[in-house]
Design an enzyme around this catalytic site. Sequence first.
Site, PDB file in Angstrom:
ATOM      1  CG  LEU A 102      -0.350   0.065   2.711  1.00 42.70           C
ATOM      2  CD1 LEU A 102      -0.122   1.378   3.091  1.00 42.70           C
ATOM      3  CD2 LEU A 102      -1.607  -0.517   3.637  1.00 42.70           C
ATOM      4  CD  GLU A 160       2.672   6.766   4.760  1.00 41.51           C
ATOM      5  OE1 GLU A 160       2.639   8.022   4.819  1.00 41.51           O
ATOM      6  OE2 GLU A 160       3.701   6.118   5.194  1.00 41.51           O
ATOM      7  CB  ALA A 172      12.902  14.788 -12.281  1.00 40.67           C
ATOM      8  N   GLY A 173      12.650  15.719  -9.050  1.00 39.04           N
ATOM      9  CA  GLY A 173      12.095  16.566  -8.044  1.00 39.04           C
ATOM     10  C   GLY A 173      13.110  16.370  -6.947  1.00 39.04           C
ATOM     11  CB  CYS A 183       7.963   2.253   2.683  1.00 38.84           C
ATOM     12  SG  CYS A 183       6.603   1.738   3.722  1.00 38.84           S
ATOM     13  CE  LYS A 219       2.122   8.876  -0.834  1.00 37.96           C
ATOM     14  NZ  LYS A 219       2.081   7.609  -1.579  1.00 37.96           N
TER      15      LYS A 219
HETATM   16  C1  UDX Z   1       5.994   3.017  -1.034  1.00 37.57           C
HETATM   17  C2  UDX Z   1       5.577   2.091  -2.402  1.00 37.57           C
HETATM   18  O1  UDX Z   1       4.762   2.841  -3.286  1.00 37.57           O
HETATM   19  C3  UDX Z   1       4.443   0.993  -1.502  1.00 37.57           C
HETATM   20  O2  UDX Z   1       4.105   0.019  -2.624  1.00 37.57           O
HETATM   21  C4  UDX Z   1       5.070   0.572  -0.584  1.00 37.57           C
HETATM   22  O3  UDX Z   1       4.280  -0.600   0.182  1.00 37.57           O
HETATM   23  C5  UDX Z   1       5.405   1.486   0.617  1.00 37.57           C
HETATM   24  O4  UDX Z   1       6.450   2.452   0.195  1.00 37.57           O
HETATM   25  P1  UDX Z   1       4.647   5.336  -0.128  1.00 37.57           P
HETATM   26  O5  UDX Z   1       6.020   5.322   0.631  1.00 37.57           O
HETATM   27  O6  UDX Z   1       3.265   5.305   0.303  1.00 37.57           O
HETATM   28  O7  UDX Z   1       4.643   3.966  -0.831  1.00 37.57           O
HETATM   29  O8  UDX Z   1       4.973   6.530  -1.218  1.00 37.57           O
HETATM   30  P2  UDX Z   1       5.043   6.442  -2.877  1.00 37.57           P
HETATM   31  O9  UDX Z   1       3.985   6.765  -3.528  1.00 37.57           O
HETATM   32  O10 UDX Z   1       5.526   5.277  -3.409  1.00 37.57           O
HETATM   33  O11 UDX Z   1       6.298   7.770  -2.955  1.00 37.57           O
HETATM   34  C6  UDX Z   1       7.256   7.580  -2.277  1.00 37.57           C
HETATM   35  C7  UDX Z   1       8.233   8.795  -2.479  1.00 37.57           C
HETATM   36  O12 UDX Z   1       8.488   8.915  -3.851  1.00 37.57           O
HETATM   37  C8  UDX Z   1       7.448  10.022  -2.017  1.00 37.57           C
HETATM   38  O13 UDX Z   1       8.231  10.968  -1.468  1.00 37.57           O
HETATM   39  C9  UDX Z   1       7.233  10.661  -3.594  1.00 37.57           C
HETATM   40  O14 UDX Z   1       7.049  11.960  -3.426  1.00 37.57           O
HETATM   41  C10 UDX Z   1       8.437  10.181  -4.325  1.00 37.57           C
HETATM   42  N1  UDX Z   1       8.198  10.082  -5.990  1.00 37.57           N
HETATM   43  C11 UDX Z   1       7.220   9.299  -6.144  1.00 37.57           C
HETATM   44  C12 UDX Z   1       9.100  10.960  -6.531  1.00 37.57           C
HETATM   45  O15 UDX Z   1       9.861  11.741  -6.236  1.00 37.57           O
HETATM   46  N2  UDX Z   1       8.872  10.844  -8.037  1.00 37.57           N
HETATM   47  C13 UDX Z   1       8.108   9.887  -8.634  1.00 37.57           C
HETATM   48  O16 UDX Z   1       7.767   9.938  -9.689  1.00 37.57           O
HETATM   49  C14 UDX Z   1       7.047   9.312  -7.670  1.00 37.57           C
END
Ligand code: UDX
Length: 437
Positions: free
Chosen positions: A148, A150, A252-253, A260, A322
Amino acid sequence: MKIAVIGCGYLGAVHAAAMASLGYETVGVDVDAAKVERLRRGEPPFYEPGLPELLKGGVDAGTLRFTTEVAEAAGADVVFIAVGTPQLAGSDAADLAYVDAAIASLLPHLTERSLIAGKSTVPVGTARRLAEMVAPTGASLAWNPEFLREGFAVQDTLAPDRLVYGVQRGDDASVATLDTVYASILARGTERLVMDYATAELVKVSANAFLATKISFINAMAELAETVGADVTQLADAIGLDARIGRRFLNAGLGFGGGCLPKDIRAFQARAEELGHGEALGFLREVDQINLRRRDRMAWLVERELAAVGGDRVGMLGLAFKPDSDDVRDSPALDVCRILERGGRRVTAYDPQARETAGRSMPTLDIVGSVEDAVRHADVIALGTEWQEFRDLDPERIGALTGARVVVDGRNALDAQRWSAAGFKVVGLGRPEVEAA
Ligand code: UDX
């Protein structure tokens, strides 16, 4: 069917509420009495869209209970383990103390009818060790990792992309029990994959490692784009159209944070080293480094823009790791605030949901209750989390209430042309600056 869920954090609270919503008599167990008290009232201890309704539905219907007494898990057909596996202090490895304590506390309450289903993210080899711990009780153990996200936790739990069961060879009974638990999800055609413990454990950590790598890959391209004046967002659009690559997770960012991805890639690598194969996952160290460098870069850009206007006040929009979350664990946005404050800058920040969590994590930070209050006295505006509220901002209105004429967009989320037309210089990560029109 009776269900118990041990650990009521992000994972467990959502899982317990989801199980109750499927009609099972469910008890959530947590050692934190204050958290249990809130959950009993149907109030989530964190922000997660859709969860308040789900919790309240279960609590009001009487199918969902919460307790601090692990003895109340006795008699459950399935006991899900959903406790945290944080990064061990002073090490990259995962701390399994909560998992071990949960299993140890359950032992007196298990019978040969019980199935323990592990959901926590654990180093490969953990399930086999835990199965040995529970073997004398006659109970069975399966590993059923959770994927999952968040912000989408309810949806990801009730409508997952796939279900993964790690079981001991020939343990058809555990497979049948999990199939019963997830019957309504499976009936919609959801893929269900049965495998051994080690593979199930690896599925989870390798999925997270892949996602982290994808993000750091595009952020590495952003570093190069900055050097040669290219635009990483156009690059991502172009390579993302190749179906083998795909556009998702190529934003990107400021990079990844949260409870996690950062700790999971470190623990994965630490486990590979323990197993004598550190070299196989050596690239994850680079993935981590690329990710952390983006925070320094963002702080540097803000500093540069402050110096250009002779100011020292930053209006930071976003603190959560996020959008749609109040989680600030390893949050890139909050880290940027820390770097700036350490450099003597004055940061005023706003986040739609993370005010309390960020305040606890960084008590010195000036956190205000609105975008307006964050930007009013700013010399430079910075965006750290791409909440929809920020994407929807009217730059003309913002321009009328602040003297700041620069926005550093750490998530490449704002419409640069609109902000430019409203008189702002827009500085992104990995893309050419857009001067004020
Ligand atoms: C993640 C996994 O997606 C999920 O499957 C696992 O069970 C737990 O870890 P989560 O930590 O809730 O989930 O967030 P996710 O949506 O994956 O984003 C993680 C981070 O990556 C955030 O800080 C987000 O801002 C960043 N991100 C995401 C980017 O910088 N670029 C992207 O293109 C996507």
